[in-house]
Design an enzyme around this catalytic site. Structure first.
Site, PDB file in Angstrom:
ATOM      1  N   LYS A   1       0.888  -1.160   0.000  1.00 44.72           N
ATOM      2  CA  LYS A   1       0.000   0.000   0.000  1.00 44.72           C
ATOM      3  C   LYS A   1       0.926   1.209   0.000  1.00 44.72           C
ATOM      4  O   LYS A   1       1.562   1.512   1.015  1.00 44.72           O
ATOM      5  CB  LYS A   1      -0.909   0.013   1.228  1.00 44.72           C
TER       6      LYS A   1
ATOM      7  N   THR B   1      -9.033   3.810  11.514  1.00 44.24           N
ATOM      8  CA  THR B   1      -9.502   4.550  12.685  1.00 44.24           C
ATOM      9  C   THR B   1     -10.995   4.349  12.976  1.00 44.24           C
ATOM     10  O   THR B   1     -11.394   4.277  14.138  1.00 44.24           O
ATOM     11  CB  THR B   1      -9.209   6.049  12.500  1.00 44.24           C
TER      12      THR B   1
END
Lengths: 71, 259
Positions: B100, B210
Site C-alpha cells: 500500500k 480509525t
C-alpha cells in the site's frame, strides 16, 4: 577465545557488539526472531537467505525493521 | 447471488472490506475486531524494531497470516526514495510483493504528494511490486497511477483519521467510471453509512483503520462495517431508482373507497 568488539550504528543509535559477527548471530544476540524482520546493511536490503553469510563489521550501519500496527 | 469477490492483480479476496492494525486499545481487541469484520486483508506498517523493550509482544502473534493477507504500507514516507526503501523492506519482512503505497505531502492533512506517488509507483512496478497507491480523489491522478502500472487505485474519501465521510462522491463515481483497475476508497470513513455510501458509488472495496479501531466498541463497529460494505455493494449492483423531485404513489390510485 578472544573476541573483539565492533562499533556499529543500529537503528540510528551507536552500539558495541562482539564482532565481526554474522547478521544471524547479531539478531540472535538481540533476541530478535529472524523470520519476522527485514535488515538493511549499509543501505543494502538483505535477502533473508544471506543473513548467515553477511558479516557485520566496524562502522557498519544497520536497520532492523518489523511490522507494527498501521492503516 | 453468484460469487462477487474482489480481485486485485489476479488474487481473489472474499471480503471487500480491508482494515488496518493500528490504534486499537489492545492487540486482543484488534484480533476480535478482525474476526468480526470478515476481512481477509489487513494493512501493517514497517518500523524499526524496538530494541529497548524486547518483551513487547509482536503484532504478528495476533494475526493469523494463513487466513489474513498482509498488506505492508509506506505510511509516514514523505519522498519517493523513502517510500521505495520502505516498500522494499516490507517485502523482505513479509510474505508478498504487495504494497500500500503512501507518499505523504503534508503533515497536517496527510494528503498524498501525487507527483512523487506516480514516480514511486513506476519504480516499484518495475521492481516487481503489486502497487496499491493511496491517492487524492482526482480522476486524472488515478489515471496516471493506472498508466504507471498500479494494480488498484485508492482515492481518499476524506483526510486519514478524520471520519468525515466521502467528501467528493462525484469524483469517486468518475474514478470508478475511468478505471480499469479496482477502486478502493481509503481513508475518511467515520461510520457504517459512510462505508455503504462509498460502495454504492461503485467502489470495489473500502479500506479503513480509525473508524473501527477508534470506535468505543471496535469489535461491534467492525461487524457494522462488514454489513455496511456488503449492503452498499448489493445496492450498487441492484441499481438504485432515479431521484425525483415529487412523490409517486406506491399504492394504486384507483379503487379508493367512497370515491
Amino acid at each position: 577465545m578472544f573476541n573483539k568488539s565492533v562499533n556499529i550504528t543500529l537503528n540510528g543509535d551507536p552500539l558495541d557488539v562482539p564482532g565481526p559477527v554474522s547478521v544471524t548471530a547479531l539478531l540472535e544476540s538481540l533476541a530478535i526472531d529472524v523470520r519476522r524482520v527485514a535488515v538493511e546493511h549499509n543501505l543494502v536490503i538483505l535477502k533473508r537467505a544471506t543473513f548467515d553469510q553477511t558479516l557485520v563489521r566496524e562502522g557498519d550501519t544497520l536497520e532492523i525493521v518489523n511490522f507494527v500496527g498501521g492503516g | 447471488m453468484a460469487a462477487d469477490h474482489l480481485v486485485i492483480a489476479g488474487k481473489e479476496f472474499q471480503s471487500r472490506l480491508i482494515i488496518g492494525t493500528g490504534k486499537y486499545p489492545s492487540n486482543a481487541v484488534m484480533a476480535k475486531a478482525h474476526e468480526a469484520s470478515g476481512a481477509d486483508m489487513v494493512t501493517v506498517a514497517v518500523r524499526r524494531v524496538n530494541l529497548s523493550d524486547r518483551t513487547k509482544e509482536s503484532l504478528l502473534d495476533y494475526i493469523d497470516t494463513s487466513k489474513m493477507f498482509l498488506l505492508p504500507n509506506t505510511a509516514g514516507c514523505y519522498s519517493t526514495d523513502e517510500a521505495v526503501r520502505t516498500a522494499q523492506l516490507g517485502r523482505e519482512a513479509g510474505l508478498s510483493n504487495w504494497v500500500k503505497l503512501e507518499v505523504i505531502g503534508d503533515e497536517k492533512t496527510l494528503f498524498p504528494d501525487n507527483e512523487q506517488l506516480v514516480e514511486a509507483t513506476r519504480i516499484l512496478v518495475r521492481d516487481g511490486f503489486v502497487v496499491l497507491p493511496y491517492t487524492t480523489d482526482d480522476p486524472i491522478v488515478c489515471r496516471k497511477l493506472e498508466d504507471a502500472g498500479a494494480a488498484a487505485v485508492m482515492p481518499l474519501g476524506a483526510p486519514i483519521g478524520s471520519g468525515l465521510g466521502i467528501q467528493n462522491p462525484n469524483n469517486i463515481r468518475i474514478i470508478r467510471e475511468f478505471s480499469r483497475v479496482p477502486v478502493i476508497v481509503d481513508a475518511g470513513v467515520g461510520t457504517a453509512s459512510d462505508a455503504a455510501f462509498a460502495m454504492e458509488l461503485g467502489a470495489d472495496a473500502v479500506l479503513m483503520n480509525t473508524a473501527i479501531a477508534g470506535a468505543q466498541d471496535p469489535v461491534a463497529m467492525a461487524e457494522a462495517m462488514k454489513h455496511a460494505v456488503r449492503a452498499g455493494r448489493l445496492a450498487y449492483k441492484a441499481g438504485r431508482i432515479p431521484r425525483k423531485m415529487y412523490a409517486t404513489a406506491s399504492s394504486p390510485v384507483e379503487g379508493l373507497v367512497g370515491r
